[in-house]
Design a protein around this motif. Structure first.
Motif, short mmCIF file in Angstrom:
data_model
loop_
_atom_site.label_atom_id
_atom_site.label_comp_id
_atom_site.label_asym_id
_atom_site.label_seq_id
_atom_site.Cartn_x
_atom_site.Cartn_y
_atom_site.Cartn_z
N PRO A 189 0.83 -1.21 0.00
CA PRO A 189 0.00 0.00 0.00
C PRO A 189 0.87 1.26 0.00
O PRO A 189 1.86 1.34 0.73
N TYR A 190 0.47 2.22 -0.78
CA TYR A 190 1.21 3.49 -0.85
C TYR A 190 1.27 4.15 0.53
O TYR A 190 2.28 4.79 0.88
N GLU A 191 0.22 3.97 1.33
CA GLU A 191 0.19 4.58 2.66
C GLU A 191 1.35 4.11 3.53
O GLU A 191 1.85 4.86 4.38
N HIS A 192 1.82 2.87 3.32
CA HIS A 192 2.96 2.36 4.08
C HIS A 192 4.22 3.15 3.73
O HIS A 192 5.06 3.42 4.61
N LEU A 193 4.35 3.53 2.48
CA LEU A 193 5.53 4.28 2.05
C LEU A 193 5.50 5.69 2.65
O LEU A 193 6.55 6.21 3.06
N GLU A 194 4.31 6.27 2.72
CA GLU A 194 4.19 7.63 3.28
C GLU A 194 4.61 7.68 4.74
O GLU A 194 5.11 8.69 5.21
N LYS A 195 4.39 6.57 5.46
CA LYS A 195 4.66 6.55 6.90
C LYS A 195 6.13 6.25 7.22
O LYS A 195 6.56 6.40 8.37
N GLN A 196 6.90 5.78 6.21
CA GLN A 196 8.29 5.41 6.47
C GLN A 196 9.16 6.65 6.64
O GLN A 196 8.97 7.68 5.97
N THR A 197 10.12 6.54 7.53
CA THR A 197 11.05 7.66 7.75
C THR A 197 12.26 7.57 6.84
O THR A 197 12.95 8.56 6.61
N THR A 198 12.55 6.37 6.34
CA THR A 198 13.63 6.20 5.37
C THR A 198 13.11 5.39 4.18
O THR A 198 12.17 4.59 4.32
N LEU A 199 13.71 5.58 3.03
CA LEU A 199 13.28 4.85 1.84
C LEU A 199 13.79 3.41 1.88
O LEU A 199 14.88 3.14 2.39
N PRO A 200 13.00 2.46 1.37
CA PRO A 200 13.45 1.05 1.33
C PRO A 200 14.68 0.90 0.45
O PRO A 200 14.93 1.68 -0.46
#
Length: 495
Positions: free
Chosen positions: A291-302
């Motif tokens: 989900p895109y929302e998971h990416l928005e909540k991350q503090t660092t990029l995968p």
């Protein structure tokens, strides 16, 4: 093109409804264009969309504007169809009545679907979204369901990419953003504004299609964003190449997500329309996308480990061979469209003797013993002279392929058939039954019932009778261990 079976693809696309139906129909046309004559029918396409279609299809039919509520809508293709034409429908307005009208003209029909919202009478229903069970569909007995990414409608560059080894693109990090060809709600701008705030991204590659109507607003914002590049109307090759240099992508839960998953990488998706629900659920539940929302909540990029893990999952579902599977399906449909029946003659005696003595035929017959030529000759001559016996030969692409026989008794016809060895396993049986019954019904309009007897172990024939609409009847006294299938005839309509 005259010696190739024609396929008419019917889909619409514009800035209001998007281009998804058109793009995936064109992907299928691209897979089939070498073996078939592909013609696209569409209502009032813009010039850019016309050119996109012409790059793939051999012909373009521009239909007049007509809403589904108008009576003439279901008749819009009648001037272009014939029994030897295949029709592919992709859109939510081609409901049961629309399909029934095409089927009444003798066409074989394929529906591309993702919402299973109404009963289908098509010969094939294709839903490339995973996680959909056959029980979700209400179909005719003969309908074949093609479900899941095994039949993914991917354009050629993405099929090739799915077969290749995918490695983490060289730094710096580039992110692909594509919310579909039209994106009427302009999710593109909102997501681009969010992504642009993340540290560690070198370039945001923003892709929009010809039907995107918010370009001026997007460009105004992009003018202040030196790390964002806008692409419009990319070819499949250019899109694939761009995906290959982007380790991360944010897309809508649509065909573009399938294309990036086929290339492979860190995929985050956003549901932008109600009809994307099933695909969104499948992609996120399997781990093909997140989900895109998971990416928005991350503090660092995968990073690379996440990339490798996700590519491994994606390769389990996309093997780059869906075109081969779909070609096999359409090759079988082509054989069915070419099937013609003629009355058997004395000249067919030796051929039918050979067919009837095939070991597999004998093993499934009520009398498994070999038939001598002398016995067959007497039997065949008597049957040709008997007004209550009709033997048809099925001709497929100019070659004899099957035998169909009816024994008539008052208002009942008993049917038996065999498929020659060269044509077994090609899906001809139920088409042979349906065409034979239709021909017989017009020749002998007083008939009311057709019955067939099948040995319990003959699963192929059992399936053929069921697909042709036969129902289980009471056992026949002379063969109590056999299945008896019964079909009640409807009197033929006067032309």
């Amino acid at each position: 093109m005259t010696n190739k079976t024609r396929i008419i693809f019917r889909a619409d696309g514009n800035s209001r409804i998007g281009l998804g139906h058109v793009v995936r129909s064109l992907a299928l046309a691209q897979m089939l264009r070498e073996e078939f004559e592909c013609v696209f029918a569409i209502q009032q396409p813009g010039q850019a969309l016309q050119e996109q279609i012409k790059q793939v299809c051999h012909g373009l039919i521009i239909l007049p504007a007509c809403t589904p509520e108008e009576d003439r809508f279901i008749h819009e293709l009648e001037a272009y169809i014939a029994p030897d034409v295949l029709v592919v429908l992709d859109g939510y307005t081609f409901g049961t009545a629309y399909q029934q009208n095409l089927k009444s003209k003798g066409c074989l029909l394929i529906c591309i679907d993702d919402i299973h919202a109404y009963p289908f009478v098509a010969d094939v229903v294709l839903n490339q979204a995973g996680g959909v069970e056959a029980a979700a569909y209400t179909t005719a007995t003969y309908t074949k369901l093609l479900l899941g990414p095994t039949y993914a409608l991917l354009r050629h560059p993405f099929l090739q990419a799915a077969k290749a080894t995918r490695t983490f693109p060289a730094a710096p990090l580039r992110v692909l953003l594509n919310m579909g060809g039209a994106d009427p709600e302009n999710h593109t701008l909102r997501v681009a504004q969010s992504i642009s705030q993340w540290p560690g991204i070198s370039t945001i590659e923003v892709v929009v299609g010809s039907a995107y109507k918010h370009r001026q607003e997007l460009q105004q914002w992009l003018g202040q964003q030196p790390n964002c590049i806008l692409h419009q109307n990319l070819s499949a090759t250019a899109m694939c190449q761009l995906m290959q240099v982007c380790a991360l992508a944010v897309t809508s839960a649509s065909g573009i997500a399938y294309e990036y998953a086929a290339v492979g990488g860190m995929l985050y998706i956003l549901q932008t329309a109600a009809n994307q629900q099933a695909l969104y659920d499948f992609l996120t539940s399997t781990g093909i996308a997140r989900p895109y929302e998971h990416l928005e909540k991350q503090t660092t990029l995968p990073e690379k480990q996440v990339f490798d893990e996700q590519v491994a999952v994606q390769r389990q579902h996309f093997d780059g061979k869906s075109d081969i599977r779909l070609k096999q399906v359409f090759d079988a449909l082509r054989l069915q469209t070419s099937l013609r029946l003629r009355v058997a003659t004395e000249n067919d005696m030796l051929l039918l003797h050979q067919w009837n003595n095939d070991p597999e035929v004998r093993s499934r017959s009520f009398n498994p013993e070999p038939i001598s030529l002398e016995s067959h000759s007497h039997w065949f001559t008597a049957k040709l002279a008997d007004p209550n016996s009709i033997i048809y030969l099925a001709i497929v692409e100019g070659e004899p392929a099957a035998q169909l026989r009816f024994e008539l008794n008052s208002t009942t016809a008993t049917i038996s058939y065999l498929i020659s060895k060269a044509y077994r396993g090609k899906g001809l049986s139920h088409t042979l039954l349906l065409k034979g019954i239709g021909k017989l019904n017009h020749q002998r309009p007083g008939l009311r019932i057709v019955e067939g007897l099948v040995q319990p172990e003959n699963t192929a024939s059992i399936r053929a009778f069921e697909k042709a609409g036969f129902l289980n009847g009471t056992a026949a006294p002379q063969h109590p261990g056999a299945h008896r299938y019964v079909l009640e005839l409807t009197p033929p309509k006067e032309v």
